[in-house]
Design a protein around this motif. Sequence first.
Motif, PDB file in Angstrom:
ATOM      1  N   UNK A   1     -10.982 -28.912   1.744  1.00  0.00           N
ATOM      2  CA  UNK A   1     -11.498 -28.242   0.551  1.00  0.00           C
ATOM      3  C   UNK A   1     -11.150 -26.758   0.503  1.00  0.00           C
ATOM      4  N   UNK A   2     -10.730 -26.202   1.640  1.00  0.00           N
ATOM      5  CA  UNK A   2     -10.404 -24.775   1.651  1.00  0.00           C
ATOM      6  C   UNK A   2      -9.234 -24.535   2.600  1.00  0.00           C
ATOM      7  N   UNK A   3      -8.192 -23.917   2.084  1.00  0.00           N
ATOM      8  CA  UNK A   3      -7.021 -23.547   2.874  1.00  0.00           C
ATOM      9  C   UNK A   3      -6.683 -22.100   2.550  1.00  0.00           C
ATOM     10  N   UNK A   4      -6.487 -21.282   3.576  1.00  0.00           N
ATOM     11  CA  UNK A   4      -6.187 -19.864   3.340  1.00  0.00           C
ATOM     12  C   UNK A   4      -5.118 -19.389   4.308  1.00  0.00           C
TER      13      UNK A   4
ATOM     14  N   UNK B   1       0.825  -1.202   0.000  1.00  0.00           N
ATOM     15  CA  UNK B   1       0.000   0.000   0.000  1.00  0.00           C
ATOM     16  C   UNK B   1       0.868   1.265   0.000  1.00  0.00           C
ATOM     17  N   UNK B   2       1.900   1.240   0.820  1.00  0.00           N
ATOM     18  CA  UNK B   2       2.867   2.336   0.881  1.00  0.00           C
ATOM     19  C   UNK B   2       4.133   1.774   1.501  1.00  0.00           C
ATOM     20  N   UNK B   3       5.033   2.630   1.947  1.00  0.00           N
ATOM     21  CA  UNK B   3       6.293   2.142   2.493  1.00  0.00           C
ATOM     22  C   UNK B   3       6.145   1.499   3.870  1.00  0.00           C
ATOM     23  N   UNK B   4       4.932   1.602   4.455  1.00  0.00           N
ATOM     24  CA  UNK B   4       4.705   1.039   5.791  1.00  0.00           C
ATOM     25  C   UNK B   4       3.875  -0.239   5.790  1.00  0.00           C
ATOM     26  N   UNK B   5       2.911  -0.370   4.885  1.00  0.00           N
ATOM     27  CA  UNK B   5       1.932  -1.446   4.940  1.00  0.00           C
ATOM     28  C   UNK B   5       2.040  -2.380   3.737  1.00  0.00           C
ATOM     29  N   UNK B   6       1.919  -3.678   4.019  1.00  0.00           N
ATOM     30  CA  UNK B   6       1.910  -4.680   2.956  1.00  0.00           C
ATOM     31  C   UNK B   6       1.058  -5.856   3.394  1.00  0.00           C
ATOM     32  N   UNK B   7       0.320  -6.438   2.463  1.00  0.00           N
ATOM     33  CA  UNK B   7      -0.512  -7.599   2.759  1.00  0.00           C
ATOM     34  C   UNK B   7      -0.247  -8.679   1.720  1.00  0.00           C
ATOM     35  N   UNK B   8      -0.189  -9.936   2.179  1.00  0.00           N
ATOM     36  CA  UNK B   8       0.114 -11.069   1.285  1.00  0.00           C
ATOM     37  C   UNK B   8      -0.878 -12.202   1.553  1.00  0.00           C
ATOM     38  N   UNK B   9      -2.061 -12.159   0.918  1.00  0.00           N
ATOM     39  CA  UNK B   9      -3.064 -13.193   1.143  1.00  0.00           C
ATOM     40  C   UNK B   9      -2.935 -14.346   0.147  1.00  0.00           C
ATOM     41  N   UNK B  10      -3.493 -15.496   0.497  1.00  0.00           N
ATOM     42  CA  UNK B  10      -3.617 -16.612  -0.442  1.00  0.00           C
ATOM     43  C   UNK B  10      -4.742 -17.531   0.006  1.00  0.00           C
ATOM     44  N   UNK B  11      -5.332 -18.233  -0.926  1.00  0.00           N
ATOM     45  CA  UNK B  11      -6.323 -19.257  -0.583  1.00  0.00           C
ATOM     46  C   UNK B  11      -6.374 -20.303  -1.679  1.00  0.00           C
ATOM     47  N   UNK B  12      -6.830 -21.488  -1.303  1.00  0.00           N
ATOM     48  CA  UNK B  12      -7.011 -22.595  -2.235  1.00  0.00           C
ATOM     49  C   UNK B  12      -8.381 -23.209  -2.010  1.00  0.00           C
ATOM     50  N   UNK B  13      -9.161 -23.273  -3.084  1.00  0.00           N
ATOM     51  CA  UNK B  13     -10.427 -23.997  -3.099  1.00  0.00           C
ATOM     52  C   UNK B  13     -10.205 -25.286  -3.874  1.00  0.00           C
ATOM     53  N   UNK B  14     -10.626 -26.415  -3.330  1.00  0.00           N
ATOM     54  CA  UNK B  14     -10.365 -27.671  -4.035  1.00  0.00           C
ATOM     55  C   UNK B  14     -11.459 -28.699  -3.789  1.00  0.00           C
ATOM     56  N   UNK B  15     -11.536 -29.632  -4.711  1.00  0.00           N
ATOM     57  CA  UNK B  15     -12.436 -30.778  -4.622  1.00  0.00           C
ATOM     58  C   UNK B  15     -11.571 -32.011  -4.852  1.00  0.00           C
ATOM     59  N   UNK B  16     -11.461 -32.875  -3.841  1.00  0.00           N
ATOM     60  CA  UNK B  16     -10.528 -33.999  -3.880  1.00  0.00           C
ATOM     61  C   UNK B  16     -11.316 -35.295  -3.700  1.00  0.00           C
ATOM     62  N   UNK B  17     -11.426 -36.094  -4.756  1.00  0.00           N
ATOM     63  CA  UNK B  17     -12.351 -37.226  -4.714  1.00  0.00           C
ATOM     64  C   UNK B  17     -11.733 -38.528  -5.240  1.00  0.00           C
TER      65      UNK B  17
END
Length: 727
Positions: free
Chosen positions: A621-624, A579-595
Amino acid sequence: MKNSIYLKSSKCEIQSKKTKFSCLFSIFFSLFSFLTFAQVKQQDSTKVNQLDEVLVSAVRVTTKTPVSFSDLDKKDIETRNLGQDVPVLMNFLPSVVTTSDAGNGVGYTGIRVRGSDATRVNVTINGIPYNDAESQGTYFVDMPDFASSVQSLQLQRGVGTSTNGAAAFGASLNMLTDSYSDKASGEISSSAGSFNTFKNTVKFSTGLMNDHFEIAGRLSVLKSDGYVDRATSDLKSYFLQGTYVGKTTLIKALVFGGTEKTYQAWYGVDAATLESDRTFNAAGMFTDEFGNARFYDNQTDNYQQDHYQLHWNEKLSDKWSTNLAFHYTKGKGYYEEYQEDQDFAKYGLLPIAAAPTVNTTDLVRQKWLDNDFYGTTFSANYKVDNWDVILGGGWNKYEGDHFGKVIWARFASTSELGDHYYDDFSTKTDGNVFAKANYKIAEKWSLFGDLQLRNVTYKANSDETGLVDDNFNFFNPKAGVTYELNQTNSLYFSYAKAHREPNRTDYENGSPKPEKLDDYELGWRLKSEKYAFNVNGYFMKYKDQLVLTGELDDVGAPIRANSGDSYRLGLEVDGAVKFDKHWMISPNFTLSNNKNIDFVSTDESGNLVNLGQTHIAYSPNFVAGNILTFSPITLLKLSWLSKFVSEQYMNNIDDASGKLKDYFVNDFNASYEIKTASIFKSIMINLLVNNMFNVDYVSNGADYGGGFVYYYPQAGTNFLAGMTLKF
């Protein structure tokens, strides 16, 4: 269990093991000295740091390759490197789920990627295979504090590109150890925290002497009581590296390894005990002659593993560079346990003639491993105009002794001190060659191709495995295309085929078939100065996948079984926004169907039942994950780390009694560096608060069917704090 490495010469072959080790050590460093001397005359003081990357270039990818991956460098690792194991430090990467037997990330830890367990994650160190040859697992507990010697690591999800060692059926992880340093330096690092956890590390580098030579090393000691009762860890490790740097040459000789003594903590607790006594550990529990419940104080795993690597990187011209490596690993240790009411016949002993006849005894046994793993890897990289071609491969051999000892028995019968009650020997050879290329066919279009031939031979003969003499020939083609929309956007599509042989435990539990996988990946990458996003869809279609059944064998190894047809379908999204020199965000997620498709199981009457589509065990099925970072000043960094994992079955029959609940855990990490002009160049202070909201959660377990379910509870709020002095 674990395995290791052995580099032989015809001269050493006829000598005893102890003498052979000395001979091999001499050959190893004599070769290093010879290669160095041969190059000194033609090199000057110009240093090419890029040569260090050649160690892993054959197995790594870039954004030009149509593969889903994540990178972590030393700066990403060091603020949280306070004693926890490598898998735990990777916990916040996309599609990753980690667990700890002791509950606090020290000792035995595990990792799953896209629902695939550690036996299906190919791991290399400087391009050298690290997976145990027989079990195919990885045991970072044998190299405690190895993260302190890692320059960078890359996790490729899915099949990825061709690599050395076991096939990647969920992901591949390659680690590059510390680069050389131009200037002399030293480092003292200490940390302490909950559960009497302490880590002390000392590092040094001579810097480049005469602009060509560097010696660097590390010593680490790590101890912890663990969150689970008696889940103690007593760990020691070392790392020593000699480097020669020339204008076009990089030669490295590395020796590293460690010893571990950990109290067994993989038994878990049942649901009732989980509610009343989360930290209870049944390992070592026995009833004495007076009917009292007691715990054997040495119910431990004991192992030493030593690695030797020699790398020679050469930049032949602007177009050609090469890497040649030799490696050897020695592993030896045992698993000790107290056993009650054991039949004499199981240990080759005769009944004791008495009134009545004595056929059983309480005893203490050790199950030993004495293993060697050795071989070579090689690669050549050709870059010109629109072509980037890598030719490579490797050949490795494993030799393993498995034997058992009874070191104490209440009734000794006909036993003698030092007798073996079983002796097994197994060998495994693994050879592969591959060719992969990126070709830019137009301004915005690039093609990727990758062909690998792999041969595996495995021989074993024991009561557990029976007679095994298998030979596998695998052809693994891969192809993909990348389209660059503009300087910040690109799209890619890839297809990869992979094959994988069964491991030792699979043979112990039946007549397993080799696995086959077709992996389809479709992705979009967006990258600018302030933000980056990666979106990747995957479809992994398996034939005869060896899925986890939920059960463990008598030494804690997971039991697997072929499931016929199965698939994993998912979407991975990860990004980083500054966002600027002070703030940063690093998100991730996985949606899956395992059968599993048309999964066949056995009912209580022993009849085969087709259950149709069922969930694959240990596949949420969901990891974030997310890391929110605030830097109010340049040298202060505050991070809030979050991880969510949805509910998951521990079986393949959709039995709800064998389910792990979802969990959401938050950590806090702070680091502050003080630059000084005194004897110390800098002082870094780190703090890590794990599970800061004190969530009661379980990240792993075992399901033996019929309601016999066990859970691995993880620690509530706990902390680690450390200080690093650099000079």
